[in-house]
Design a protein around this motif. Sequence first.
Motif, PDB file in Angstrom:
ATOM      1  N   ASP A 125       0.817  -1.213   0.000  1.00 16.95           N
ATOM      2  CA  ASP A 125       0.000   0.000   0.000  1.00 16.95           C
ATOM      3  C   ASP A 125       0.850   1.263   0.000  1.00 16.95           C
ATOM      4  OD1 ASP A 125       0.969  -0.445   2.531  1.00 16.95           O
ATOM      5  OD2 ASP A 125      -0.871   0.137   3.567  1.00 16.95           O
ATOM      6  N   GLY A 126       2.129   1.134   0.376  1.00 17.12           N
ATOM      7  CA  GLY A 126       2.995   2.306   0.447  1.00 17.12           C
ATOM      8  C   GLY A 126       4.213   2.213  -0.451  1.00 17.12           C
ATOM      9  N   LEU A 127       4.792   0.998  -0.530  1.00 14.61           N
ATOM     10  CA  LEU A 127       5.936   0.718  -1.407  1.00 14.61           C
ATOM     11  C   LEU A 127       7.133   1.623  -1.139  1.00 14.61           C
ATOM     12  CD1 LEU A 127       4.111   0.051  -4.813  1.00 14.61           C
ATOM     13  CD2 LEU A 127       5.232  -1.620  -3.339  1.00 14.61           C
ATOM     14  N   THR A 128       7.378   1.974   0.123  1.00 17.26           N
ATOM     15  CA  THR A 128       8.549   2.802   0.410  1.00 17.26           C
ATOM     16  C   THR A 128       9.793   1.960   0.684  1.00 17.26           C
ATOM     17  OG1 THR A 128       8.222   2.886   2.815  1.00 17.26           O
ATOM     18  CG2 THR A 128       7.041   4.517   1.467  1.00 17.26           C
ATOM     19  N   SER A 129       9.624   0.747   1.217  1.00 21.31           N
ATOM     20  CA  SER A 129      10.737  -0.124   1.616  1.00 21.31           C
ATOM     21  C   SER A 129      11.623   0.522   2.680  1.00 21.31           C
ATOM     22  CB  SER A 129      11.600  -0.513   0.400  1.00 21.31           C
ATOM     23  OG  SER A 129      10.863  -1.269  -0.530  1.00 21.31           O
ATOM     24  N   MET A 130      11.086   1.501   3.406  1.00 19.60           N
ATOM     25  CA  MET A 130      11.875   2.234   4.395  1.00 19.60           C
ATOM     26  C   MET A 130      11.815   1.638   5.798  1.00 19.60           C
ATOM     27  SD  MET A 130      10.931   6.138   3.264  1.00 19.60           S
ATOM     28  CE  MET A 130      11.689   6.837   4.737  1.00 19.60           C
ATOM     29  N   LEU A 131      10.771   0.875   6.092  1.00 16.86           N
ATOM     30  CA  LEU A 131      10.581   0.406   7.470  1.00 16.86           C
ATOM     31  C   LEU A 131      11.739  -0.421   8.006  1.00 16.86           C
ATOM     32  CD1 LEU A 131       8.788   0.203   9.986  1.00 16.86           C
ATOM     33  CD2 LEU A 131       7.811  -1.873   8.994  1.00 16.86           C
ATOM     34  N   PRO A 132      12.294  -1.393   7.256  1.00 14.51           N
ATOM     35  CA  PRO A 132      13.390  -2.190   7.832  1.00 14.51           C
ATOM     36  C   PRO A 132      14.560  -1.338   8.311  1.00 14.51           C
ATOM     37  CG  PRO A 132      12.572  -3.214   5.828  1.00 14.51           C
ATOM     38  CD  PRO A 132      11.913  -1.861   5.913  1.00 14.51           C
ATOM     39  N   THR A 133      14.935  -0.337   7.527  1.00  9.53           N
ATOM     40  CA  THR A 133      16.049   0.523   7.915  1.00  9.53           C
ATOM     41  C   THR A 133      15.694   1.382   9.125  1.00  9.53           C
ATOM     42  OG1 THR A 133      16.913   0.602   5.661  1.00  9.53           O
ATOM     43  CG2 THR A 133      17.563   2.387   7.133  1.00  9.53           C
TER      44      THR A 133
END
Length: 262
Positions: A125-133
């Motif tokens: 829904d967001g496709l940022t891929s930022m959460l893991p970092t």
Amino acid sequence: MRILVTVKHTPDLQSQRSFTDGTVTRTADDGTMNELDENAVEAALQIVEAAGEGEVVALTVGGPDAVAAVRKALQLGAHKGVHVSDEAIAGSDVFGTATVIAAAVRKVAEEQQVDLVITGMAALDGLTSMLPTALAAELDWSQLTLASALTVGDGEATIERHLPDAHETVSAPLPAVVSVTDEANKPRYPNFKLIMAARKAEIPVWTLADLGVDASAVGASASRTTVVDASERPPRENRVTVTDTGDAGTQLADFLIEKGLA
């Protein structure tokens, strides 16, 4: 080995989407577990099965309907689930979400050490891929992202990562945060026994108070990004319909040339 897997309850991408007060409108009847999180669950299960011992804990953050994501993870084989739900979390950006998840990881670790957190490569829904970092930074753990393969042994995690012009093998000591791509594995299908067990499983619900998180640090008011405007996609106009009588390919080529697209 104790692995925590983040699973997100996301709207069905095929349904009509809309915004309410700058956030995606979510309804109970069109949500599902983020498809890419299935790869994270599978990666965790494979590690535990290879070790012959361990536990996989599925964690979700969201409203009451988000528990469906945890139940789906239990259907796939996760051993336990946790649901973090608090109205104050609504509207959180990736940094607020990372703050909440990190606090939940610490609370899970109070019972038994968490060696690894695995996430999907992105939320659809967001496709940022930022959460893991962001999560790794919040926990002050090692991070290994976009893994197409993952192994764990001798106190460290090792991933393979495929880039457009390189193939990397990277290792980091545990505990670590790892995100896996859809190339990492093929998620298994749930069996009937696990489906029935997941339906009856008691899943604890934690609030911000349970996690010791200040409500002012999360939610829309603490978000570093703001949706200033949202409108429906306008209908397509000036469509060209081609009836194939054997020369549709030629007509398409001529159209692309005319528009400067070929």
